[in-house]
Design an enzyme around this catalytic site. Structure first.
Site, PDB file in Angstrom:
ATOM      1  CG  HIS A   1      -0.006  13.218  -6.076  1.00  0.00           C
ATOM      2  ND1 HIS A   1      -1.336  12.676  -5.989  1.00  0.00           N
ATOM      3  CD2 HIS A   1       0.329  14.491  -5.903  1.00  0.00           C
ATOM      4  CE1 HIS A   1      -2.007  13.556  -6.127  1.00  0.00           C
ATOM      5  NE2 HIS A   1      -1.413  15.322  -5.841  1.00  0.00           N
TER       6      HIS A   1
ATOM      7  CG  ASP B   1       3.973  20.073  -2.905  1.00  0.00           C
ATOM      8  OD1 ASP B   1       3.845  21.252  -2.493  1.00  0.00           O
ATOM      9  OD2 ASP B   1       3.129  18.760  -2.366  1.00  0.00           O
TER      10      ASP B   1
HETATM   11  N1  ACO Z   1       8.650   8.001   0.830  1.00  0.00           N
HETATM   12  C1  ACO Z   1       8.536   6.924   0.489  1.00  0.00           C
HETATM   13  N2  ACO Z   1       7.835   6.038   0.938  1.00  0.00           N
HETATM   14  C2  ACO Z   1       6.936   6.607   0.116  1.00  0.00           C
HETATM   15  C3  ACO Z   1       6.664   7.822  -0.041  1.00  0.00           C
HETATM   16  C4  ACO Z   1       7.700   8.631   0.075  1.00  0.00           C
HETATM   17  N3  ACO Z   1       7.375   9.614   0.410  1.00  0.00           N
HETATM   18  N4  ACO Z   1       4.967   7.593  -0.087  1.00  0.00           N
HETATM   19  C5  ACO Z   1       4.490   6.567  -0.122  1.00  0.00           C
HETATM   20  N5  ACO Z   1       5.273   5.393   0.188  1.00  0.00           N
HETATM   21  C6  ACO Z   1       4.803   4.092   0.608  1.00  0.00           C
HETATM   22  C7  ACO Z   1       4.240   3.819   1.318  1.00  0.00           C
HETATM   23  O1  ACO Z   1       5.017   3.641   2.205  1.00  0.00           O
HETATM   24  C8  ACO Z   1       3.713   2.544   1.349  1.00  0.00           C
HETATM   25  O2  ACO Z   1       4.546   1.198   1.290  1.00  0.00           O
HETATM   26  P1  ACO Z   1       4.393  -0.017   1.324  1.00  0.00           P
HETATM   27  O3  ACO Z   1       3.104  -0.407   0.010  1.00  0.00           O
HETATM   28  O4  ACO Z   1       5.835  -0.813   1.496  1.00  0.00           O
HETATM   29  O5  ACO Z   1       3.481   0.108   3.100  1.00  0.00           O
HETATM   30  C9  ACO Z   1       3.247   3.216  -0.337  1.00  0.00           C
HETATM   31  O6  ACO Z   1       4.406   4.442  -1.093  1.00  0.00           O
HETATM   32  C10 ACO Z   1       2.245   3.233  -0.775  1.00  0.00           C
HETATM   33  O7  ACO Z   1       1.984   5.022   0.050  1.00  0.00           O
HETATM   34  P2  ACO Z   1       0.379   4.939   0.442  1.00  0.00           P
HETATM   35  O8  ACO Z   1       0.806   5.960   2.219  1.00  0.00           O
HETATM   36  O9  ACO Z   1      -0.440   4.092  -0.265  1.00  0.00           O
HETATM   37  O10 ACO Z   1       0.419   6.342  -1.018  1.00  0.00           O
HETATM   38  P3  ACO Z   1      -0.311   7.542  -0.108  1.00  0.00           P
HETATM   39  O11 ACO Z   1      -0.957   7.392  -1.698  1.00  0.00           O
HETATM   40  O12 ACO Z   1      -1.537   6.620   0.878  1.00  0.00           O
HETATM   41  O13 ACO Z   1       0.126   8.465  -0.226  1.00  0.00           O
HETATM   42  C11 ACO Z   1       1.662  10.634   0.096  1.00  0.00           C
HETATM   43  C12 ACO Z   1       0.486   9.042  -0.764  1.00  0.00           C
HETATM   44  C13 ACO Z   1       0.451  10.873   1.067  1.00  0.00           C
HETATM   45  C14 ACO Z   1       1.400  11.470  -0.668  1.00  0.00           C
HETATM   46  C15 ACO Z   1       2.757  10.171   0.111  1.00  0.00           C
HETATM   47  O14 ACO Z   1       2.957   9.518  -1.293  1.00  0.00           O
HETATM   48  C16 ACO Z   1       3.374  11.217   0.811  1.00  0.00           C
HETATM   49  O15 ACO Z   1       3.490  10.739   1.814  1.00  0.00           O
HETATM   50  N6  ACO Z   1       4.616  12.143   0.177  1.00  0.00           N
HETATM   51  C17 ACO Z   1       5.125  12.663   1.228  1.00  0.00           C
HETATM   52  C18 ACO Z   1       4.691  14.139   1.293  1.00  0.00           C
HETATM   53  C19 ACO Z   1       4.375  14.348   0.259  1.00  0.00           C
HETATM   54  O16 ACO Z   1       5.186  14.865  -0.627  1.00  0.00           O
HETATM   55  N7  ACO Z   1       2.615  14.749   0.189  1.00  0.00           N
HETATM   56  C20 ACO Z   1       2.583  16.164  -1.284  1.00  0.00           C
HETATM   57  C21 ACO Z   1       1.457  15.618  -1.940  1.00  0.00           C
HETATM   58  S1  ACO Z   1       0.698  16.097  -3.083  1.00  0.00           S
HETATM   59  C22 ACO Z   1      -1.102  16.746  -2.627  1.00  0.00           C
HETATM   60  O17 ACO Z   1      -1.015  17.433  -1.437  1.00  0.00           O
HETATM   61  C23 ACO Z   1      -1.811  15.609  -1.551  1.00  0.00           C
END
Ligand code: ACO
Length: 431
Positions: A308, A365
């Site tokens: 998140h 979700d």
């Molecule tokens: N699965 C695997 N790896 C992940 C996931 C995931 N779901 N989410 C983040 N990461 C990893 C990234 O690849 C990154 O790794 P790195 O440091 O090696 O590059 C690290 O965790 C940090 O990720 P960010 O992209 O900085 O996280 P951010 O806060 O930008 O993204 C997000 C948040 C978009 C929700 C992300 O976690 C994601 O894509 N999750 C899956 C989609 C999802 O469930 N979205 C609903 C969220 S709730 C809403 O409405 C926003």
């Protein structure tokens, strides 16, 4: 606690004011930074930028805390319902009996979709994406109710109570109508019954036989909507504020919020979770392959429903919804193999260093789709349900923008990274 911040640039010192919120959240006020120093604050995606002061929702992502107008989400989920929480979020206080009745009456009186607006549906292909339909039909509320959508804050605020109730109630009705249109079913008008029961009635009634929701189904949809009612400055809410800051009316601003919500990284994640669980099921995998792929990096491989932008802890809504999911499936006697897969994935990810070190936990979700599936709601409608639930939060945020006498149009800056000035090339000289 510091009351100012010092910034040293090119041997000159600047003093920046510090702001503190009611829950002790701290910010450095950079509003005059550019005027005084020539620099802007750079924060791609606004992840560390406070774009507004807001009295609606407090969220502490490190500690998994979510409160609306001071009330913890756990207490609201336990004791309140969607309509009452919507009132709280929009008006700032829990309603007394008279206020609650008046709000409920307004919601019921403005639930129906007029024939001229019903005709809009015929212009869409039967398999149109539901969120594309929802955003454009909600925008057309401004066209059909111009007296409530003047694009003048003062006038629109005078009619706010009516516009707000109409928006919440009609977004719900439009959602049900999209489902029926896509299934070739006729419009079922709303009845004089509670908000969530009415939604289920409009979705699932037959022409000569009313659908009467079982109490556990009614409760499950109430919980689901309530848990989505607001979530601070997320992508869609910030979009509503941004569009609203130009004095765009409530309906138009809500339509923009719906567009923002439609993306898979935001409101579309619940759909993506279901596709993920289904493909794990179809491949007879236990989730191991998905977890391995998610760990290999890349946005397209992510474990959907995990992570998140602000929670670095359990999303408190995920805990409530995980429990609600089990309750409703038990009560309905449904044994959904996708729930078992979700539980396995959750357990495996919570033990895995990749997820632990990145503080990736299940978000709201992760389980919401399984509940909706149990209620008979098809996957392509999931984000529409999210939008119905989020409408009070968008409305409350629009109102804060509209009512702020010191508000200004949202207009971030950028660091330009394109070519420097060059002269126009005639066609003959282009490669
Ligand atoms: N699965 C695997 N790896 C992940 C996931 C995931 N779901 N989410 C983040 N990461 C990893 C990234 O690849 C990154 O790794 P790195 O440091 O090696 O590059 C690290 O965790 C940090 O990720 P960010 O992209 O900085 O996280 P951010 O806060 O930008 O993204 C997000 C948040 C978009 C929700 C992300 O976690 C994601 O894509 N999750 C899956 C989609 C999802 O469930 N979205 C609903 C969220 S709730 C809403 O409405 C926003």
């Amino acid at each position: 606690m510091a009351t100012t911040a010092q910034l040293k640039l090119d041997d000159k010192e600047y003093v920046l004011p510090v702001m503190v919120g009611t829950e002790g959240e701290k910010a450095i006020d950079t509003r005059k930074l550019r005027a005084e120093t020539g620099y802007i604050a750079y924060d791609q995606g606004y992840g560390n930028t406070g774009s507004c002061e807001s009295a609606i929702t407090y969220l502490d992502g490190d500690n998994g805390i979510l409160r609306h107008r001071g009330y913890p989400i756990e207490q609201l989920a336990q004791n309140s319902n969607f309509g009452e929480t919507a009132y709280l979020i929009i008006y700032g206080e829990l309603p007394n009996a008279a206020q609650r009745k008046a709000f409920g009456d307004l919601l019921r009186q403005h639930a129906a979709i007029e024939p001229q607006m019903q005709a809009i549906f015929q212009g869409y292909p039967k398999d149109a994406p539901p969120m594309a339909m929802l955003s454009s039909i909600v925008a057309s509320l401004a066209a059909h109710n111009p007296h409530l959508a003047t694009n003048d804050f003062e006038k629109d605020l005078k009619n706010f109570d009516l516009a707000a109730a109409m928006a919440i109630s009609k977004i719900r009705t439009i959602g049900a109508m999209i489902y029926r249109y896509q299934h070739g079913l006729p419009y079922i008008p709303p009845k004089d019954i509670p908000f969530c029961d009415n939604f289920l009635h409009m979705m699932f009634s037959e022409v000569y036989k009313d659908y009467v929701a079982a109490p556990e189904i009614s409760k499950a949809i109430n919980t689901l909507l309530l848990l989505h009612a607001d979530h601070e400055q997320n992508c869609s809410t910030s979009t509503v504020r941004m569009v609203g800051s130009s004095a765009a009316n409530l309906f138009t601003s809500l339509s923009a919020g719906i567009c923002a919500l439609s993306g898979p990284l935001h409101g579309g994640a619940n759909t993506a979770v279901m596709h993920m669980l289904q493909s794990i099921h179809d491949e007879h995998d236990d989730g191991t392959r998905f977890i391995a792929a998610a760990k290999s990096g890349g946005k397209s491989n992510r474990l959907m429903g995990f992570g998140h932008p602000v929670y670095r802890n359990f999303d408190p809504r995920a805990k409530i919804i995980g429990k609600a999911c089990e309750d409703v499936l038990n009560k309905l006697g449904i044994n959904d193999p996708l729930l078992a897969i979700a539980r396995n994935l959750e357990q495996a990810a919570l033990k895995d260093d990749y997820f632990i070190s990145r503080k990736l936990y299940p978000n709201v979700d992760f389980y919401s789709g399984i509940i909706m599936r149990a209620l008979g709601i098809p996957v392509n409608m999931f984000t529409v349900i999210f939008a119905i639930g989020r409408s009070p939060g968008w409305i409350a945020n629009w109102r804060e923008v509209a009512a702020n006498p010191k508000g200004r149009i949202y207009r971030p800056r950028q660091i330009y990274s394109g070519p420097v000035k060059r002269d126009y090339l005639p066609m003959a000289q282009r490669g």
